[in-house]
Design an enzyme around this catalytic site. Structure first.
Site, mmCIF file in Angstrom:
data_model
loop_
_atom_site.group_PDB
_atom_site.id
_atom_site.type_symbol
_atom_site.label_atom_id
_atom_site.label_comp_id
_atom_site.label_asym_id
_atom_site.label_seq_id
_atom_site.Cartn_x
_atom_site.Cartn_y
_atom_site.Cartn_z
ATOM 1 N N ASP A 37 70.932 -106.222 -41.666
ATOM 2 C CA ASP A 37 70.659 -104.801 -41.507
ATOM 3 C C ASP A 37 69.864 -104.343 -42.731
ATOM 4 O OD1 ASP A 37 70.941 -102.120 -40.590
ATOM 5 O OD2 ASP A 37 72.542 -101.832 -42.029
ATOM 6 N N THR A 74 65.958 -99.785 -39.577
ATOM 7 C CA THR A 74 65.891 -99.661 -41.040
ATOM 8 C C THR A 74 65.009 -100.750 -41.653
ATOM 9 O OG1 THR A 74 67.988 -100.830 -41.047
ATOM 10 C CG2 THR A 74 68.071 -98.485 -41.395
ATOM 11 N N THR A 75 64.939 -101.908 -40.992
ATOM 12 C CA THR A 75 64.059 -102.970 -41.506
ATOM 13 C C THR A 75 62.608 -102.642 -41.151
ATOM 14 O OG1 THR A 75 65.855 -104.455 -40.887
ATOM 15 C CG2 THR A 75 63.852 -105.484 -41.667
ATOM 16 N N ASP A 130 75.269 -99.424 -35.719
ATOM 17 C CA ASP A 130 73.862 -99.310 -35.292
ATOM 18 C C ASP A 130 73.758 -98.999 -33.803
ATOM 19 O OD1 ASP A 130 73.003 -99.721 -37.789
ATOM 20 O OD2 ASP A 130 71.888 -101.557 -37.433
#
Length: 530
Positions: free
Chosen positions: A63, A96-97, A398
């Site tokens: 994550d 988020t990446t 998530d």
């Protein structure tokens, strides 16, 4: 002099002084280093990172927000990318990446433009405009979603879970995430979800398959059985106390010397009487389940008070954490009681059944049939060890965030690199209608968006150039849902694979990345303060 006037009229290329160029370059290199560090963990075939924290704890995750949060980043520009990932985590919860990889790619594009002599402000503002345009294009291709369409919600939750370590359990986690969110909102009117209403309780023991959704409340603490009190209560009236059921102690350390055994007896009798009065008062209000907040100053309960409570058939759960109190009150309808004098019936909560159950090697207390059904739900998460359990919790979070995005903005788009390529092509078309430096900047922004499909292909071990060229070709021919199918290693219609994601994840990623890049480009000096 001639050169200066040429630069003013916009004819010549922009050349800055030495220092700002150095500062900008150092910022871009530092930020790109962070982006390259998380780049390998993008997508379903992404690698995982093992993080060793300063206190020796080990975390395994892919994550983006978690990786960057634990990274020891010193450079101030690189810290901005860590904040960027945290901002995406708050806004959308997923992607988020992608947002960090995108920012790194945009900075790479900006660096090329700077070397060509385009002014940083021009680049920054063009990128900002391009990001708004990209959001517009994404909204055009999005399809509207109805929250009653459970199938689509499940698909988007599965897509989010597929890039996680626990991807093989997406069939179990996706329905749990969807049901949990739908239980705490009214699908017809909701525009946001408060994820504090969904509590994830982790218990080591069993496997991830044992994870379940509990309509009510789950407490990780155990029932106190040392005095032989009940472990199952039907028609429970729940009291949540913040005071201690043990004899009062003075605040300061002091000693009392008793030299007469009659006084000794008197002290013990007083203590017994003090506790008995408290316990009777609790019983009088009709309470039969007592939750006791964790206490630092003295023991929350002692053996004598437990003995009295057990005799009166009152179930006791102690060590309730302070941050659980709000959730317990919301679930059961009880109010926290800070003093024995104010222990009255109107402050009690109600549940049909409170039972301590043995589930895959560990005991938990389940509270079912609560008064306010539909206000809160709990997810009981099991795992073989704490590493898997922590990652399962992050993955579930998530998935819950993805459903929350769909409640906030009820639009879906395809996944698998399809939207990025689609927007990239449309932006390149749009750039042809612009003039001057702006056209160059739009073109560069469009090319930078291709980093997502390129990285997806690289991480899946495919040839990125061949794959992305074919993908671009398919989109140019009008196949707007063609995406990279990492399982088959080819370009297919990604909707057949059920790879879909919320519009909010992509739009917020593009906008936040462009904003961060704009901020970084506008910095031309680093000043140390004492």
């Amino acid at each position: 002099m001639v050169e200066a006037s040429a630069a003013k009229s916009g004819g010549g290329s922009f050349k800055d002084k030495e220092k700002p160029v150095e500062v900008r370059l150092s910022n871009i290199i530092a930020a790109k280093a962070v982006s390259d560090a998380v780049r390998t963990s993008l997508g379903p075939k992404g690698m995982d990172k093992m993080i060793k924290t300063s206190n020796g704890e080990v975390i395994i995750t892919n994550d983006g927000a978690t990786i960057l949060k634990h990274m020891a980043v010193l450079h101030p520009a690189a810290k901005m990318l860590v904040d960027l990932s945290a901002a995406q985590d708050v806004e959308a919860g997923d992607g988020t990446t992608s947002v960090v990889v995108l920012a790194g790619s945009l900075l790479g594009a900006a660096q090329k433009m700077l070397s060509k002599g385009i002014h940083p402000t021009t680049i920054a503002e063009s990128f900002q405009r391009a990001s708004h345009k990209a959001t517009e294009f994404l909204t055009d291709v999005a399809t509207k979603l109805d929250l009653a369409d459970r199938e689509s919600l499940l698909k988007s939750a599965s897509t989010s879970l597929n890039s996680k370590i626990v991807s093989q359990y997406s069939g179990l986690f996706a329905p749990i995430a969807v049901d949990a969110v739908l239980k705490v909102i009214d699908p017809a009117t909701a525009i946001n979800v408060d994820l504090k209403d969904i509590r994830i309780v982790k218990k080591v023991g069993g496997t991830i398959d044992d994870t379940e959704l509990v309509d009510g409340l789950v407490l990780a603490q155990n029932v106190v059985k040392s005095a032989g009190g009940p472990t199952r209560i039907e028609k429970a009236k729940i009291g949540l106390i913040q005071f201690q059921l043990s004899p009062p102690k003075p605040d300061m350390e002091n000693q009392i010397i008793v030299n007469d055994y009659r006084q000794m007896d008197k002290i013990l009798k007083e203590e017994r009487q003090y506790l008995l009065n408290m316990v009777k008062k609790i019983k009088k209000s009709g309470c039969n389940v007592l939750l006791i907040q964790k206490s630092i100053l003295r023991d929350a309960v002692n053996d004598l008070s437990l003995h009295f409570l057990a005799k009166l058939k009152i179930m006791v759960v102690k060590d309730i954490e302070r941050d659980e109190i709000e959730f317990i009150c919301k679930s059961t309808g009880c109010k926290p009681i800070a003093d024995i004098e104010s222990f009255t019936e109107d402050k009690l909560g109600y549940a049909d059944l409170i039972d301590e159950v043995q589930a895959s090697g560990s005991r938990v207390v389940k509270v079912t049939g609560v008064k306010h059904v539909g206000k809160t739900v709990s997810i009981l998460c099991h795992g073989a060890n704490s590493l898997v359990l922590e990652e399962a919790e992050r993955s579930l979070h998530d998935a819950l965030c993805v459903i929350r995005c769909l409640v906030k903005k009820k639009y879906l788009i395809a996944g698998g690199g399809a939207p990025e390529i689609g927007v990239s092509l449309r932006l390149q078309e749009y750039a042809k209608t612009l003039r001057g430096m702006e056209a160059h900047c739009f073109q560069a922004f469009a090319e930078a968006l291709e980093v997502i499909p390129i990285t997806l292909a690289e991480n899946a071990g495919l040839n990125p150039i061949a794959i992305v060229t074919e993908l671009r070709n398919r989109h140019a021919l009008g196949e707007t849902t063609a995406g990279i199918n990492v399982r088959k290693g080819a370009i297919t219609n990604i909707l057949d694979e059920n790879v879909i994601q919320p519009l909010l994840v992509s739009t917020s990623a593009i906008e936040l990345a462009a904003e961060t890049v704009k901020m970084l480009l506008k910095i031309d000096d680093l000043v140390q303060t004492r």
